[in-house]
Structure formats: structure tokens, C-alpha cells
Motif scaffolding. Sequence first.
Motif: not given
Length: 114
Positions: A3, A56, A59-61, A63-64, A112
Motif C-alpha cells: 500500500r 490508509n 484503499t478499497r476504492f 483497489k476497485r 488488487k
Amino acid sequence: MLRIFYGILFLGAGVMHFVNERAFMSIIPKAWPFKRFMVQVSGVIEIVYGTLLLLNRGTRFVKRTGPAFLLAVFPANINMALKPSRIGGKTIPSWVTWLRLPLQWVLIKGIKKI
């Protein structure tokens, strides 16, 4: 660790879009309009991605949406390999620009896993 690596990579690349705007404009295919706008938008996206990752947050955003973003800028990487440009007054060696192409797929796969 991954990350932070991506955060630094995106933030640094995003800032460079504004520091060396002409270099980034030069790798966009000639037939495409609004080169400056595309460089600025992609620079902002990279700065946002980098900042989110380093803080931090989101992160999900990243990754997508990151793989689609990296895929969207891939034509510029192809153009750069086909027609090497000068950055900072120096031509990038063609082996570097061609090596950059498979690296893009590694970056897409790696994002990913953040």
C-alpha cells in the motif's frame, strides 16, 4: 508495505504530471484532443490515489477503480513505446519504454492485492 509503495508511486507520478506537463502530453497519441486536460485529470487522480493509500483511507476504492485507471492510461504507454519522446531533454531508451508495457500489467495485478 505494498500500500505504501503504491501510495508513493501514485503520488509521485501525479505530482510529476504538473511539474513536467509537456512530457506527459507528448506521450498521448497525437490524434487525441484535450491532451493538457487529460494530463491534469490523470495527475489529480494519481495524487488522490496516492494520498488515500498513504493515509490508509479509501484503499478499497483504489483497489476497485485503480485497475481501470491503469488500463485507461495504457494507450499513452503504448504510444510512448512506439514513438519515444524526450523527457527532461533526454530521449528515453526504447528498451525502457517497451519494458514499461508488461510492467503496467504487473501494477494492475498488484493493486488488487493492496
